[in-house]
Design a protein around this motif. Structure first.
Motif, short mmCIF file in Angstrom:
data_model
loop_
_atom_site.label_atom_id
_atom_site.label_comp_id
_atom_site.label_asym_id
_atom_site.label_seq_id
_atom_site.Cartn_x
_atom_site.Cartn_y
_atom_site.Cartn_z
N PRO A 230 0.71 -0.94 -0.36
CA PRO A 230 0.18 0.28 -0.04
C PRO A 230 1.23 1.14 0.34
O PRO A 230 1.97 0.94 0.44
CB PRO A 230 -0.48 -0.31 1.13
N SER A 231 0.09 2.55 0.17
CA SER A 231 0.94 3.96 -1.23
C SER A 231 1.96 4.33 0.40
O SER A 231 3.17 5.15 0.55
CB SER A 231 0.07 4.32 -1.37
N THR A 232 1.04 4.07 1.68
CA THR A 232 1.53 4.26 2.83
C THR A 232 2.72 4.22 3.13
O THR A 232 3.67 5.12 3.88
CB THR A 232 0.43 5.04 3.60
N VAL A 256 9.82 4.01 -8.93
CA VAL A 256 8.17 3.80 -8.10
C VAL A 256 8.32 5.70 -7.48
O VAL A 256 9.81 6.00 -7.10
CB VAL A 256 8.11 3.60 -7.04
N ILE A 257 7.40 6.18 -7.55
CA ILE A 257 7.35 7.35 -7.81
C ILE A 257 6.64 7.50 -5.81
O ILE A 257 5.53 6.98 -5.64
CB ILE A 257 6.08 7.84 -8.87
N ASP A 258 7.63 8.58 -5.13
CA ASP A 258 6.81 8.76 -3.72
C ASP A 258 6.16 9.24 -3.57
O ASP A 258 5.95 10.43 -3.49
CB ASP A 258 8.35 9.12 -3.20
N GLU A 259 4.91 9.08 -3.93
CA GLU A 259 3.45 9.33 -3.50
C GLU A 259 2.72 8.66 -2.40
O GLU A 259 2.12 7.89 -3.54
CB GLU A 259 2.71 10.17 -5.31
N PRO A 260 2.89 8.81 -1.47
CA PRO A 260 1.43 8.22 -0.49
C PRO A 260 0.16 8.42 0.13
O PRO A 260 -0.28 7.87 0.32
CB PRO A 260 2.46 8.59 0.91
N LEU A 261 -0.34 9.59 -1.08
CA LEU A 261 -1.73 10.28 -0.60
C LEU A 261 -2.68 10.02 -1.56
O LEU A 261 -3.64 9.76 -1.10
CB LEU A 261 -1.36 12.06 -0.24
N ALA A 262 -2.23 9.85 -2.73
CA ALA A 262 -3.27 10.46 -3.63
C ALA A 262 -4.15 9.42 -4.13
O ALA A 262 -4.99 8.99 -5.24
CB ALA A 262 -2.37 10.88 -5.22
N SER A 263 -3.58 7.67 -3.95
CA SER A 263 -4.20 6.70 -4.54
C SER A 263 -3.16 5.85 -2.96
O SER A 263 -2.03 6.12 -2.16
CB SER A 263 -3.76 6.81 -5.66
#
Length: 277
Positions: A230-232, A256-263
């Motif tokens: 999961p992204s978090t 992999v892009i460090d983006e934990p919030l949008a999805s």
């Protein structure tokens, strides 16, 4: 006016002819070696809902735009679905990113449609939706229909490139195996069109579905196989970008892009050099 000797004229003509031949050969060599850089993104957008519980398509569009992509494969896209406010998420993302969009529904859901999509800045030549094998849902086990959307685009020198967005079954390993076999059967056995395949395969790199795909595809994955979900706090790598034939592409960058919030998934990004013959 004194005329130049015939010998000089012959030498001049020979030199001019030689230069012309070299120019033509250089032109042919340049055409044969033409390449195009492709910025490719794969993103399961969790029907617009971020890990904070908010539905925010604009936030997703911002993540997508930051990568300046040429091709984007999206999964879990809502169109007119109650839970996400009846928004046409595919069209809204196209408007916010300035890219063309094609949507490939796989099922009806809450009065709307749910499925995969492709965003692109390249000219679109053709679109196809391919259903994939899946086990029907039961009261005891909820499953979802699976499919792929295939968009053929035109490269800089007019050559076609096929781009596929897909999403394998989340809770039945046997379905994922059959879906991987179907992808190979539909898109590798009878075509030599350069193809990029991207999606949420719901399988780790060592799992059988990925091993089946690797018989026909090359995985544009970083050496660490960085997890995406999961992204978090990512634990598993389940989102991928593949390509074929291997000789037609070169991986310039993959991450992999460090983006934990949008999805609830992190996006996968790759820069590929497409060698157009």
């Amino acid at each position: 006016m004194q005329k130049p000797p015939k010998r000089n004229l012959m030498l001049l003509s020979t030199a001019c002819f030689g230069m012309l031949v070299l120019t033509l050969l250089a032109s042919q060599s340049s055409a044969a070696e033409q390449t195009q850089t492709l910025r490719v993104l794969c993103y399961n957008i969790h029907y617009g809902q971020g890990t904070d519980g908010k539905y925010d398509v604009a936030r997703l569009a911002k993540v997508i735009k930051q990568t300046k992509p040429d091709l984007v494969a999206l999964q879990e896209v809502d169109v007119g679905v109650k839970r996400s406010g009846r928004v046409h998420e595919a069209q809204r993302l196209a408007e916010l990113t300035g890219l063309a969009v094609r949507f490939g529904p796989t099922q009806h859901y809450e009065g709307g449609l749910f499925g995969n999509a492709v965003l692109t800045r390249l000219p679109i030549l053709d679109v196809m939706i391919q259903p994939l094998p899946y086990t029907e849902s039961t009261p005891q086990l909820v499953t979802y229909p699976r499919g792929a959307i295939i968009v053929t685009v035109r490269g800089q020198n007019g050559k076609p490139l096929r781009f596929i967005s897909t999403h394998f079954q989340h809770n039945l390993p046997k379905d994922r195996i059959e879906e991987a076999k179907a992808i190979n059967r539909h898109f590798t056995l009878d075509s030599d069109i350069p193809t990029i395949l991207a999606g949420d395969m719901n399988a780790t790199p060592d799992a059988e579905p990925i091993q089946i795909l690797l018989k026909q595809w090359t995985n544009a994955i970083d050496e660490a196989a960085t997890p995406t979900a999961p992204s978090t706090k990512p634990r598993s790598r389940i989102d991928y970008i593949f390509y074929r034939p291997a000789a037609d592409f070169e991986v310039i960058e993959t991450k992999v892009i460090d983006e934990p919030l949008a999805s609830d998934h992190r996006p996968v990004f790759a820069i590929l050099k497409w060698k157009q013959k």
